[in-house]
Design a protein around this motif. Structure first.
Motif, PDB file in Angstrom:
ATOM      1  N   MET A   1       0.677  -1.091   0.152  1.00  0.00           N
ATOM      2  CA  MET A   1      -0.008  -0.090  -0.099  1.00  0.00           C
ATOM      3  C   MET A   1       0.824   1.385   0.185  1.00  0.00           C
ATOM      4  N   ALA A   2       2.021   1.117   0.770  1.00  0.00           N
ATOM      5  CA  ALA A   2       2.843   2.292   0.652  1.00  0.00           C
ATOM      6  C   ALA A   2       3.256   2.668  -0.546  1.00  0.00           C
ATOM      7  N   TRP A   3       3.721   1.704  -1.403  1.00  0.00           N
ATOM      8  CA  TRP A   3       4.389   1.967  -2.805  1.00  0.00           C
ATOM      9  C   TRP A   3       3.165   2.457  -3.679  1.00  0.00           C
TER      10      TRP A   3
ATOM     11  N   PHE B   1       1.290  15.209   1.194  1.00  0.00           N
ATOM     12  CA  PHE B   1       0.722  14.373   2.093  1.00  0.00           C
ATOM     13  C   PHE B   1       0.693  13.102   1.964  1.00  0.00           C
ATOM     14  N   LEU B   2       0.678  12.534   0.610  1.00  0.00           N
ATOM     15  CA  LEU B   2       0.641  11.159   0.348  1.00  0.00           C
ATOM     16  C   LEU B   2       2.127  10.517   0.417  1.00  0.00           C
ATOM     17  N   LEU B   3       3.132  11.312   0.354  1.00  0.00           N
ATOM     18  CA  LEU B   3       4.514  10.872   0.536  1.00  0.00           C
ATOM     19  C   LEU B   3       4.788  10.659   2.211  1.00  0.00           C
ATOM     20  N   SER B   4       4.071  11.653   2.749  1.00  0.00           N
ATOM     21  CA  SER B   4       4.361  11.504   4.342  1.00  0.00           C
ATOM     22  C   SER B   4       3.625  10.213   4.917  1.00  0.00           C
ATOM     23  N   PHE B   5       2.454   9.685   4.182  1.00  0.00           N
ATOM     24  CA  PHE B   5       1.876   8.470   4.614  1.00  0.00           C
ATOM     25  C   PHE B   5       2.712   7.358   4.125  1.00  0.00           C
ATOM     26  N   SER B   6       3.161   7.559   2.796  1.00  0.00           N
ATOM     27  CA  SER B   6       4.151   6.344   2.625  1.00  0.00           C
ATOM     28  C   SER B   6       5.340   6.199   3.559  1.00  0.00           C
TER      29      SER B   6
ATOM     30  N   THR C   1       6.060   3.293   6.428  1.00  0.00           N
ATOM     31  CA  THR C   1       6.639   1.946   6.449  1.00  0.00           C
ATOM     32  C   THR C   1       7.972   1.912   5.433  1.00  0.00           C
ATOM     33  N   LEU C   2       8.080   3.026   4.467  1.00  0.00           N
ATOM     34  CA  LEU C   2       9.315   3.123   3.599  1.00  0.00           C
ATOM     35  C   LEU C   2      10.206   3.666   4.172  1.00  0.00           C
TER      36      LEU C   2
ATOM     37  N   VAL D   1      15.860  -3.082  -4.603  1.00  0.00           N
ATOM     38  CA  VAL D   1      16.816  -3.303  -3.650  1.00  0.00           C
ATOM     39  C   VAL D   1      16.212  -2.977  -2.221  1.00  0.00           C
ATOM     40  N   SER D   2      14.916  -2.348  -2.280  1.00  0.00           N
ATOM     41  CA  SER D   2      14.328  -1.599  -0.994  1.00  0.00           C
ATOM     42  C   SER D   2      13.971  -2.956  -0.081  1.00  0.00           C
TER      43      SER D   2
END
Length: 106
Positions: free
Chosen positions: A1-3, A44-49, A52-53, A103-104
């Motif tokens: 979901m984060a991706w 905002f969406l970057l901060s949600f991702s 976990t990332l 590689v993540s």
């Protein structure tokens, strides 16, 4: 979901960059509002991702997709140069984004 969130955030980042161009220095109200909305949505969406990332990976992917996507749309929509070396550089950015995803480990 984060991706997925990061991907959508990247699309908003591209829209944000194009909106800045169309707002003509924030002198046109509708494009200016579009720019503010897409910019806020992107962050905002970057901060949600980032819940976990890893921050380095997520930020690099976000800016990479934003930069490459903006450059490509600039060529297609705004008539920016599509010189072969420019295309090569965009391909290298996208290769880096793909490499970071591979590689993540998430």
């Amino acid at each position: 979901m984060a991706w997925l969130l990061l991907g959508v955030a990247s699309i908003f980042e591209i829209a944000f960059a194009l909106g800045m161009k169309w707002s003509e220095g924030f002198t046109r109200w509708l494009p200016a509002l579009f720019t503010v909305g897409t910019g806020l949505s992107s962050v905002f969406l970057l901060s949600f991702s980032l819940r976990t990332l890893p921050v380095g990976t997520a930020y690099a992917v976000w800016t990479g997709i934003g930069a490459a996507g903006t450059a490509i749309l600039g060529m297609v929509v705004l008539g920016d140069s599509a010189a072969p070396l420019r295309l090569l550089c965009i391909a290298l950015i996208l290769a880096g984004v793909i490499g970071l995803k591979l590689v993540s480990g998430s």
